[in-house]
Motif scaffolding. Structure first.
Motif, PDB file in Angstrom:
ATOM      1  N   PRO A 135      -4.835 -45.773 -57.295  1.00  0.00           N
ATOM      2  CA  PRO A 135      -5.844 -44.716 -57.101  1.00  0.00           C
ATOM      3  C   PRO A 135      -5.447 -43.386 -57.723  1.00  0.00           C
ATOM      4  N   GLY A 136      -4.163 -43.050 -57.679  1.00  0.00           N
ATOM      5  CA  GLY A 136      -3.712 -41.798 -58.266  1.00  0.00           C
ATOM      6  C   GLY A 136      -3.940 -41.757 -59.764  1.00  0.00           C
ATOM      7  N   VAL A 137      -3.751 -42.903 -60.416  1.00  0.00           N
ATOM      8  CA  VAL A 137      -3.983 -42.970 -61.859  1.00  0.00           C
ATOM      9  C   VAL A 137      -5.482 -42.890 -62.150  1.00  0.00           C
ATOM     10  N   VAL A 138      -6.303 -43.512 -61.309  1.00  0.00           N
ATOM     11  CA  VAL A 138      -7.758 -43.438 -61.481  1.00  0.00           C
ATOM     12  C   VAL A 138      -8.229 -41.992 -61.352  1.00  0.00           C
ATOM     13  N   ARG A 139      -7.681 -41.264 -60.356  1.00  0.00           N
ATOM     14  CA  ARG A 139      -8.061 -39.850 -60.207  1.00  0.00           C
ATOM     15  C   ARG A 139      -7.633 -39.042 -61.426  1.00  0.00           C
ATOM     16  N   LEU A 140      -6.483 -39.382 -61.988  1.00  0.00           N
ATOM     17  CA  LEU A 140      -6.027 -38.709 -63.196  1.00  0.00           C
ATOM     18  C   LEU A 140      -6.993 -38.951 -64.345  1.00  0.00           C
ATOM     19  N   LEU A 141      -7.443 -40.187 -64.508  1.00  0.00           N
ATOM     20  CA  LEU A 141      -8.416 -40.493 -65.557  1.00  0.00           C
ATOM     21  C   LEU A 141      -9.696 -39.678 -65.372  1.00  0.00           C
ATOM     22  N   ASP A 142     -10.191 -39.636 -64.139  1.00  0.00           N
ATOM     23  CA  ASP A 142     -11.442 -38.915 -63.876  1.00  0.00           C
ATOM     24  C   ASP A 142     -11.308 -37.419 -64.136  1.00  0.00           C
ATOM     25  N   ALA A 143     -10.090 -36.889 -63.957  1.00  0.00           N
ATOM     26  CA  ALA A 143      -9.873 -35.458 -64.152  1.00  0.00           C
ATOM     27  C   ALA A 143      -9.762 -35.095 -65.629  1.00  0.00           C
ATOM     28  N   MET A 144      -9.602 -36.072 -66.496  1.00  0.00           N
ATOM     29  CA  MET A 144      -9.431 -35.811 -67.927  1.00  0.00           C
ATOM     30  C   MET A 144     -10.793 -35.768 -68.608  1.00  0.00           C
ATOM     31  N   ALA A 199      -9.897 -41.515 -72.158  1.00  0.00           N
ATOM     32  CA  ALA A 199      -8.694 -41.994 -71.489  1.00  0.00           C
ATOM     33  C   ALA A 199      -8.947 -43.372 -70.901  1.00  0.00           C
ATOM     34  N   LEU A 200      -7.998 -44.266 -71.106  1.00  0.00           N
ATOM     35  CA  LEU A 200      -8.106 -45.606 -70.537  1.00  0.00           C
ATOM     36  C   LEU A 200      -6.714 -46.175 -70.311  1.00  0.00           C
ATOM     37  N   ASP A 253      -6.089 -56.019 -72.180  1.00  0.00           N
ATOM     38  CA  ASP A 253      -7.167 -55.885 -71.208  1.00  0.00           C
ATOM     39  C   ASP A 253      -7.346 -54.406 -70.875  1.00  0.00           C
ATOM     40  N   VAL A 254      -8.581 -53.940 -70.814  1.00  0.00           N
ATOM     41  CA  VAL A 254      -8.851 -52.582 -70.344  1.00  0.00           C
ATOM     42  C   VAL A 254      -8.961 -52.627 -68.829  1.00  0.00           C
ATOM     43  N   LEU A 255      -7.995 -52.027 -68.151  1.00  0.00           N
ATOM     44  CA  LEU A 255      -7.936 -52.079 -66.689  1.00  0.00           C
ATOM     45  C   LEU A 255      -8.750 -50.961 -66.048  1.00  0.00           C
ATOM     46  N   ALA A 256      -8.845 -49.829 -66.703  1.00  0.00           N
ATOM     47  CA  ALA A 256      -9.608 -48.698 -66.172  1.00  0.00           C
ATOM     48  C   ALA A 256      -9.898 -47.741 -67.313  1.00  0.00           C
ATOM     49  N   ALA A 257     -10.948 -46.951 -67.152  1.00  0.00           N
ATOM     50  CA  ALA A 257     -11.310 -45.953 -68.163  1.00  0.00           C
ATOM     51  C   ALA A 257     -12.099 -44.846 -67.501  1.00  0.00           C
ATOM     52  N   ASN A 258     -12.000 -43.642 -68.052  1.00  0.00           N
ATOM     53  CA  ASN A 258     -12.842 -42.565 -67.537  1.00  0.00           C
ATOM     54  C   ASN A 258     -14.232 -42.674 -68.155  1.00  0.00           C
ATOM     55  N   VAL A 259     -15.122 -41.747 -67.789  1.00  0.00           N
ATOM     56  CA  VAL A 259     -16.508 -41.824 -68.249  1.00  0.00           C
ATOM     57  C   VAL A 259     -16.579 -41.815 -69.773  1.00  0.00           C
ATOM     58  N   LEU A 260     -15.826 -40.915 -70.402  1.00  0.00           N
ATOM     59  CA  LEU A 260     -15.864 -40.820 -71.859  1.00  0.00           C
ATOM     60  C   LEU A 260     -15.224 -42.042 -72.514  1.00  0.00           C
ATOM     61  N   GLY A 261     -14.231 -42.614 -71.850  1.00  0.00           N
ATOM     62  CA  GLY A 261     -13.613 -43.834 -72.361  1.00  0.00           C
ATOM     63  C   GLY A 261     -14.586 -44.995 -72.360  1.00  0.00           C
ATOM     64  N   ARG A 262     -15.361 -45.099 -71.280  1.00  0.00           N
ATOM     65  CA  ARG A 262     -16.359 -46.173 -71.219  1.00  0.00           C
ATOM     66  C   ARG A 262     -17.472 -45.938 -72.240  1.00  0.00           C
ATOM     67  N   ALA A 263     -17.789 -44.661 -72.480  1.00  0.00           N
ATOM     68  CA  ALA A 263     -18.829 -44.360 -73.460  1.00  0.00           C
ATOM     69  C   ALA A 263     -18.365 -44.696 -74.879  1.00  0.00           C
ATOM     70  N   GLN A 318       1.625 -51.348 -67.815  1.00  0.00           N
ATOM     71  CA  GLN A 318       0.399 -50.566 -67.989  1.00  0.00           C
ATOM     72  C   GLN A 318       0.669 -49.363 -68.892  1.00  0.00           C
ATOM     73  N   THR A 319      -0.275 -49.083 -69.787  1.00  0.00           N
ATOM     74  CA  THR A 319      -0.151 -47.978 -70.731  1.00  0.00           C
ATOM     75  C   THR A 319      -1.407 -47.127 -70.694  1.00  0.00           C
ATOM     76  N   LEU A 320      -1.209 -45.807 -70.630  1.00  0.00           N
ATOM     77  CA  LEU A 320      -2.320 -44.863 -70.681  1.00  0.00           C
ATOM     78  C   LEU A 320      -2.559 -44.468 -72.132  1.00  0.00           C
ATOM     79  N   PHE A 321      -3.793 -44.649 -72.617  1.00  0.00           N
ATOM     80  CA  PHE A 321      -4.193 -44.247 -73.958  1.00  0.00           C
ATOM     81  C   PHE A 321      -5.136 -43.054 -73.851  1.00  0.00           C
ATOM     82  N   THR A 322      -4.891 -42.030 -74.639  1.00  0.00           N
ATOM     83  CA  THR A 322      -5.813 -40.903 -74.713  1.00  0.00           C
ATOM     84  C   THR A 322      -6.221 -40.677 -76.169  1.00  0.00           C
ATOM     85  N   PHE A 323      -7.466 -40.240 -76.358  1.00  0.00           N
ATOM     86  CA  PHE A 323      -7.996 -39.965 -77.687  1.00  0.00           C
ATOM     87  C   PHE A 323      -8.607 -38.568 -77.691  1.00  0.00           C
ATOM     88  N   THR A 324      -8.216 -37.766 -78.662  1.00  0.00           N
ATOM     89  CA  THR A 324      -8.755 -36.416 -78.792  1.00  0.00           C
ATOM     90  C   THR A 324      -9.169 -36.177 -80.238  1.00  0.00           C
TER      91      THR A 324
END
Length: 328
Positions: A112-121, A126-127, A134-144, A264-270
């Motif tokens: 959950p802490g990692v999910v909250r981090l994704l949502d805050a970005m 971020a995913l 496998d994509v385990l989780a993504a924020n709104v922009l990641g899903r878009a 698990q690996t966090l990917f960010t794109f800017t």
């Protein structure tokens, strides 16, 4: 599948074939060589071991080999960081007693802490992925941004293992992948190299073995790339996208392994500030944040958990690009 003698043998032979005598500072005196790259005796000499000993290694016998010898072989073959890591993983597996239970597959639940981090970005794609892509989780922009990947998973028919969006499966089996990724062939090669590295790290991961087996059977290109035994570590770089809503984007990615969640690996794109990609990403974020017109699992927006989130229906957009894949 798992790591066996053939895996070790083919990896070492493939690396030896890539090193020319000139690269190894070995004089050839203009002689005609019958094998690509170095000979076994040349690698043995460079590594400081006997030819018989190196031949035994290349036949797949790494049991009991010291780390010092492995490092010497890695230096002789001029292995990069990913290749050296893979060799050490193969040796670790070879030295693991058969009676010992294999390592447990990495945790697939995102904390959950990692999910909250994704949502805050916000404003950042971020995913979280595992070693199987496998994509385990993504924020709104990641899903878009990765709507095509999520939608592909939602369209999967019976027999497709697991409900999670999978980057490798999308790349090699979805006919739209060549349009979504302008550099599709380079990304495909990198993805296969990352999966090869993961098989050395977790050879008893059943889901990973099933993924590789399925892709090898269904994609000629995947099978050809897999046979090359290349390995790669994803760190940072630039990736280009042709998105059906936002158009062309060039984004810089960074990766961060999550120490508390093995595998698990966090990917960010800017996007570069002031660039057209930044404007396109801002447009995509605005589009993803608007209220959905329909409720459909696997579409772009609607939160960071995966799968089955509510979101926009994907609009149809004309795309003149042609998929270049020839393996289907």
């Amino acid at each position: 599948m798992g790591v066996d003698r053939d895996e070790i043998r083919e990896f070492l032979i493939s690396r030896r074939a890539k090193i020319s005598p000139e690269q190894a500072a070995i004089p050839s005196y203009g002689e005609l060589r019958r094998v690509p790259g170095l000979r076994r005796e040349e690698v043995a000499q460079l590594a400081g071991v006997s030819t018989d000993y190196y031949t035994r290694l290349e036949r797949g016998s790494l049991r009991g080999v010291s780390s010092a010898v492995l490092e010497a072989v890695a230096a002789a073959l001029q292995l990069d960081e990913a290749e050296r890591t893979h060799l050490m993983d193969l040796a670790r597996t070879a030295n693991t007693p058969a009676r010992r239970a294999p390592r447990r597959p990495p945790q697939q639940r995102v904390r959950p802490g990692v999910v909250r981090l994704l949502d805050a970005m916000t404003g950042v794609v971020a995913l979280v992925q595992n070693g199987r892509s496998d994509v385990l989780a993504a924020n709104v922009l990641g899903r878009a941004l990765y709507a095509e990947v999520f939608n592909s998973a939602a369209r999967s028919g019976p027999g497709t293992p697991g409900p999670l969006p999978n980057q490798a499966r999308y790349l090699f089996l979805d006919p739209n992948a060549g349009d979504f990724y302008p550099d599709w062939r380079a990304i495909a090669a990198t993805t296969v190299a990352m999966l090869r590295l993961e098989t050395g790290r977790n050879p008893h991961d059943r889901a990973l073995n099933e993924l590789v087996g399925g892709l090898t059977t269904r994609s000629n290109l995947f099978a050809a790339l897999w046979a090359g035994h290349d390995v790669r570590i994803h760190t940072t770089g630039t990736k280009r996208f042709h998105h059906p809503v936002a158009g062309d984007l060039s984004l810089q990615y960074e990766t961060l392994h999550l120490p508390g969640d093995e595998g698990q690996t966090l990917f960010t794109f800017t996007a570069e500030p002031g660039s057209a990609s930044e404007h396109a990403l801002a447009f995509l974020a605005s589009w993803a944040a608007t209220p959905p017109d329909t409720a459909a699992a696997g579409d772009p927006a609607g939160g960071s958990t995966v799968p089955g989130m509510r979101s926009h229906a994907q609009p149809e957009t004309a795309n003149p690009r042609k998929t270049e894949r020839s393996h289907d």
